[in-house]
Design an enzyme around this catalytic site. Structure first.
Site, PDB file in Angstrom:
ATOM      1  N   LYS A   1      -0.478  10.795   1.107  1.00  0.00           N
ATOM      2  CA  LYS A   1       0.391  10.225   0.062  1.00  0.00           C
ATOM      3  C   LYS A   1      -0.082  10.633  -1.337  1.00  0.00           C
ATOM      4  O   LYS A   1       0.724  11.079  -2.168  1.00  0.00           O
ATOM      5  CB  LYS A   1       0.409   8.690   0.174  1.00  0.00           C
TER       6      LYS A   1
ATOM      7  N   HIS B   1       0.850  -1.188   0.000  1.00  0.00           N
ATOM      8  CA  HIS B   1       0.000   0.000   0.000  1.00  0.00           C
ATOM      9  C   HIS B   1       0.890   1.244   0.000  1.00  0.00           C
ATOM     10  O   HIS B   1       1.695   1.453   0.913  1.00  0.00           O
ATOM     11  CB  HIS B   1      -0.896   0.002   1.236  1.00  0.00           C
TER      12      HIS B   1
ATOM     13  N   ARG C   1      17.962  14.891  12.398  1.00  0.00           N
ATOM     14  CA  ARG C   1      18.110  16.266  11.927  1.00  0.00           C
ATOM     15  C   ARG C   1      19.399  16.483  11.149  1.00  0.00           C
ATOM     16  O   ARG C   1      19.628  17.565  10.612  1.00  0.00           O
ATOM     17  CB  ARG C   1      18.057  17.225  13.121  1.00  0.00           C
TER      18      ARG C   1
ATOM     19  N   ASP D   1      -2.044   3.998  -4.476  1.00  0.00           N
ATOM     20  CA  ASP D   1      -2.820   3.143  -3.578  1.00  0.00           C
ATOM     21  C   ASP D   1      -2.226   1.742  -3.434  1.00  0.00           C
ATOM     22  O   ASP D   1      -1.894   1.313  -2.338  1.00  0.00           O
ATOM     23  CB  ASP D   1      -4.284   3.047  -4.027  1.00  0.00           C
TER      24      ASP D   1
END
Length: 319
Positions: A159, A138, A243, A177
């Site tokens: 998404k 998915h 980071r 999808d």
């Protein structure tokens, strides 16, 4: 695993069927192809009869050296009830004994005008693609600057909306999808869209849109190699996110570990731009340029030498 029959080879390539029409629906169960050179000498103890048999110039030339009795005996053993087909390359003249044996055994006897190595290479690639391990994930697959980026995340995280923005920025949609993935090599994953939803994108509140119709043929691709995974997740205040970029995550898809990056989602973040930059940065890393490692080396040097990297006002020059 996909079902492959001899008729698929006839449909896919420029092959001439000489005889054995009754056997064109025989199944091919392996991508391995046999050149029965040893069998031509009469040794059939380890004959891989379940494979597609290819006869080239060497094999056919040897057959022409045999007597009629030897030919009949060995061709009868060559044409078994499970052999999916016999293919003669280079447009060579085929001994009548082979034609008769193939007709009697119902084995498809085919002919190709191309060189043996080229024929074997193309057939092997076709069969390995068909028999490659397969799964479905998915997510959304987009081609960004030549990098196949698989965008994953929970339902509703954004998404498809991100993929739409990427398409508007000139990138190409592969699948939305559901992404069908096959492992064509030990380290190669190829993703494509299920035929039912190919070129379609689902946007909540808007519905189904056809990307190729709206943005043109240059906005879509039929398949793409997956080289980077971007996982979208809702921002967690107490979670520590990378980071600097020194940590390298991977996601295991079948037997392949694919580089992965996790991007937190919250209002105000332009996900399309971030993913686009992630793809460009991934390309730079493959070229040997790693900004995170360069920064780490600079920081280590400053700590070890104690040098101040700031430039004093008097050292600055005006433009």
């Amino acid at each position: 695993m996909a079902k492959v029959i001899t008729q698929d080879l006839l449909n896919q390539y420029d092959l001439e069927l000489l005889t054995g029409e009754a056997g064109v629906h025989r199944e091919i169960h392996t991508s391995d192809i046999s050149r029965p050179g040893v069998e031509m000498t009469g040794y059939f103890k380890y004959y891989p009869k379940e494979r597609l048999q290819v006869l080239g110039k060497t094999e056919v030339s040897y057959l022409n050296e045999l007597t009629n009795e030897q030919l009949k005996e060995r061709m009868a053993k060559l044409c078994t009830d499970v052999t999916p087909g016999i293919l003669v390359t280079r447009g060579l003249e085929i001994p009548q004994e082979l034609v008769d044996a193939a007709e009697a055994g119902g084995v498809p006897l085919m002919k190709s005008p191309h060189k043996t190595t080229r024929v074997i290479s193309r057939l092997t690639n076709f069969l390995e693609t068909k028999f490659a391990p397969f799964t479905a994930i998915h997510g959304v697959l987009v081609d960004i600057y030549g990098i196949g980026v698989l965008i994953t995340g929970n339902s509703g995280v954004g998404k498809s909306e991100t993929a739409l923005e990427l398409v508007k920025r000139g990138h190409r949609l592969v699948a939305d999808d559901s992404v069908e993935i096959r492992q064509e090599d030990y380290d190669t994953l190829i993703g494509n869209s299920p035929p039912l939803i190919e070129h379609l994108l689902e946007i909540r509140g808007l519905g189904i849109i056809n990307v190729m119709t709206l943005f043109g043929a240059g906005s879509v691709r039929s398949h793409k190699r997956i080289t980077l995974v971007i996982n979208l997740e809702l921002w967690e205040k107490d979670k520590q996110y990378d980071r600097v970029g020194l940590e390298e995550e991977t996601m295991s898809i079948m037997d392949v570990d694919v580089p992965k990056a996790t991007i937190p989602v919250r209002p105000g973040r332009n996900l399309a731009v971030i993913i686009e930059v992630a793809a460009m940065n991934f390309r730079l890393k493959r070229m040997g340029i790693n900004a995170a490692e360069e920064f780490s080396e600079r920081l280590t040097k400053v700590i070890e030498t104690g040098e101040d990297t700031q430039i004093s006002p008097e050292d600055r020059t005006e433009d």
